[in-house]
Design a protein around this motif. Structure first.
Motif, PDB file in Angstrom:
ATOM      1  N   PRO A 185      22.038  32.272  30.884  1.00  0.00           N
ATOM      2  CA  PRO A 185      23.148  32.970  30.228  1.00  0.00           C
ATOM      3  C   PRO A 185      24.443  32.156  30.204  1.00  0.00           C
ATOM      4  O   PRO A 185      25.171  32.172  29.205  1.00  0.00           O
ATOM      5  N   PHE A 186      24.727  31.444  31.282  1.00  0.00           N
ATOM      6  CA  PHE A 186      25.900  30.568  31.290  1.00  0.00           C
ATOM      7  C   PHE A 186      25.811  29.531  30.180  1.00  0.00           C
ATOM      8  O   PHE A 186      26.764  29.302  29.410  1.00  0.00           O
ATOM      9  N   ARG A 187      24.638  28.901  30.040  1.00  0.00           N
ATOM     10  CA  ARG A 187      24.480  27.866  29.023  1.00  0.00           C
ATOM     11  C   ARG A 187      24.513  28.465  27.617  1.00  0.00           C
ATOM     12  O   ARG A 187      25.040  27.853  26.682  1.00  0.00           O
ATOM     13  N   LEU A 188      23.956  29.652  27.448  1.00  0.00           N
ATOM     14  CA  LEU A 188      23.997  30.317  26.149  1.00  0.00           C
ATOM     15  C   LEU A 188      25.426  30.691  25.768  1.00  0.00           C
ATOM     16  O   LEU A 188      25.847  30.491  24.626  1.00  0.00           O
ATOM     17  N   ILE A 189      26.174  31.224  26.711  1.00  0.00           N
ATOM     18  CA  ILE A 189      27.583  31.539  26.451  1.00  0.00           C
ATOM     19  C   ILE A 189      28.340  30.260  26.116  1.00  0.00           C
ATOM     20  O   ILE A 189      29.136  30.216  25.168  1.00  0.00           O
ATOM     21  N   ILE A 201      29.899  39.219  23.401  1.00  0.00           N
ATOM     22  CA  ILE A 201      28.888  38.847  24.399  1.00  0.00           C
ATOM     23  C   ILE A 201      28.499  40.123  25.135  1.00  0.00           C
ATOM     24  O   ILE A 201      29.358  40.811  25.695  1.00  0.00           O
ATOM     25  N   VAL A 202      27.221  40.449  25.094  1.00  0.00           N
ATOM     26  CA  VAL A 202      26.713  41.612  25.807  1.00  0.00           C
ATOM     27  C   VAL A 202      25.613  41.129  26.747  1.00  0.00           C
ATOM     28  O   VAL A 202      24.596  40.587  26.306  1.00  0.00           O
ATOM     29  N   ASN A 203      25.841  41.306  28.023  1.00  0.00           N
ATOM     30  CA  ASN A 203      24.888  40.873  29.040  1.00  0.00           C
ATOM     31  C   ASN A 203      24.111  42.080  29.546  1.00  0.00           C
ATOM     32  O   ASN A 203      24.708  43.038  30.052  1.00  0.00           O
ATOM     33  N   ILE A 213      27.335  37.080  17.874  1.00  0.00           N
ATOM     34  CA  ILE A 213      26.975  38.077  18.875  1.00  0.00           C
ATOM     35  C   ILE A 213      25.884  37.485  19.757  1.00  0.00           C
ATOM     36  O   ILE A 213      24.882  36.975  19.249  1.00  0.00           O
ATOM     37  N   LEU A 214      26.076  37.539  21.050  1.00  0.00           N
ATOM     38  CA  LEU A 214      25.087  37.020  22.003  1.00  0.00           C
ATOM     39  C   LEU A 214      24.677  38.143  22.944  1.00  0.00           C
ATOM     40  O   LEU A 214      25.527  38.737  23.610  1.00  0.00           O
ATOM     41  N   VAL A 215      23.382  38.425  22.975  1.00  0.00           N
ATOM     42  CA  VAL A 215      22.843  39.429  23.887  1.00  0.00           C
ATOM     43  C   VAL A 215      21.938  38.723  24.885  1.00  0.00           C
ATOM     44  O   VAL A 215      20.831  38.292  24.553  1.00  0.00           O
ATOM     45  N   ASN A 216      22.425  38.563  26.112  1.00  0.00           N
ATOM     46  CA  ASN A 216      21.650  37.938  27.180  1.00  0.00           C
ATOM     47  C   ASN A 216      20.783  39.006  27.841  1.00  0.00           C
ATOM     48  O   ASN A 216      21.264  39.821  28.628  1.00  0.00           O
ATOM     49  N   ASN A 217      19.504  38.980  27.513  1.00  0.00           N
ATOM     50  CA  ASN A 217      18.605  40.043  27.973  1.00  0.00           C
ATOM     51  C   ASN A 217      17.426  39.547  28.800  1.00  0.00           C
ATOM     52  O   ASN A 217      16.907  40.282  29.624  1.00  0.00           O
TER      53      ASN A 217
END
Length: 265
Positions: A123-127, A142-144, A91-95
């Motif tokens: 966020p692009f690099r994290l995804i 993925i929740v942005n 799970i990735l939360v870009n906050n």
């Protein structure tokens, strides 16, 4: 006059045991609320922020939760490190975000660059770093954390609005590419949330609009909101948690406004 503050009770039944989540901008505000909510559901949460003291405080708050919280001090302008820290997450939360309120002709180019680096390129690099693991197991979320400013523009916020509009497009692209791999990607779009980021910009807004600070909340920040109160970080975290649960498995490539009716205009 704003309505009384509300603190929602988390919806029961979400079980994220065995999942690893990563939340950026985790030391305060929305990020902290997301870390605590996901950990309460049993996830092992990797909390990332450049604020080491804030992360220490967060770790103290999370001690009695079902899931473990692991803190990582990281400045997201280090893009290689950002990509690496996302490896192995379910799970990735870009906050993470930052804000400066200035007219375009007075907006410092270096700040514009930094805002887009932290809020769009990171966020692009994290995804990019998270997807190999997600694809390999056939599941990912993925929740942005976007904003109503990902759907609408406001004057004096050129960098923030540009970054959030870009994040919306990135999220939709990730949704299309991830669909066949069991990975969903969505945006959550809050209006003004009771966070330090919002509190810090009241003085800037007062100067930009020529208003006393006490009038900024109602006359500027909440002018277009039907509900005349700030959103609570816990309310945003509950929406994030919903998108990570099984009941949201068919929701992808969309944006969920938590804007008090702002976009109803």
């Amino acid at each position: 006059m704003t309505a009384p503050t509300t603190h929602p009770t988390p919806v029961a039944g979400l079980d994220l045991g065995g999942r690893t989540a990563l939340v950026t901008g985790a030391a305060g505000g929305i990020g902290r609320a997301c870390v605590l909510r996901l950990a309460a559901a049993g996830a092992k949460v990797r909390a990332v922020d450049r604020d080491a003291e804030g992360l220490d405080a967060l770790a103290g708050q999370a001690q009695d939760l079902a899931g473990a919280v692991e803190t990582r001090t990281l400045d997201l302008t280090d893009l290689d490190a950002a990509e690496q820290v996302a490896a192995g997450t379910d799970i990735l939360v870009n906050n993470a975000g930052l804000q400066l309120v200035r007219p375009i002709e007075e907006f410092p180019p270096d700040v514009f660059h930094t805002v887009l680096t932290v809020m769009l390129e990171a966020p692009f690099r994290l995804i990019r770093g998270a997807l190999p693991h997600m694809y390999g197991q056939g599941w990912g979320r993925i929740v942005n954390i976007s904003s109503v400013h990902g759907l609408r523009a406001s004057a004096y916020k050129s960098a923030y609005v540009a970054a959030k509009h870009g994040l919306e497009g990135l999220s939709k692209t990730a949704a299309l590419e991830g669909a066949e791999h069991g990975v969903t990607s969505n945006c959550v779009n809050p209006g003004y949330v009771r966070t330090p980021l919002v509190e810090r910009q009241i003085a800037d807004q007062a100067a930009a609009h020529g208003l006393p600070e006490e009038r900024v909340l109602v006359d500027v920040l909440l002018r277009d909101s039907a509900l005349k109160r700030l959103l609570e970080p816990e309310e945003v975290a509950e929406a994030v948690a919903y998108l990570c649960g099984p009941q949201a498995s068919f929701i992808t490539g969309t944006s969920l406004p938590l804007d008090g009716g702002w976009t109803a205009h």
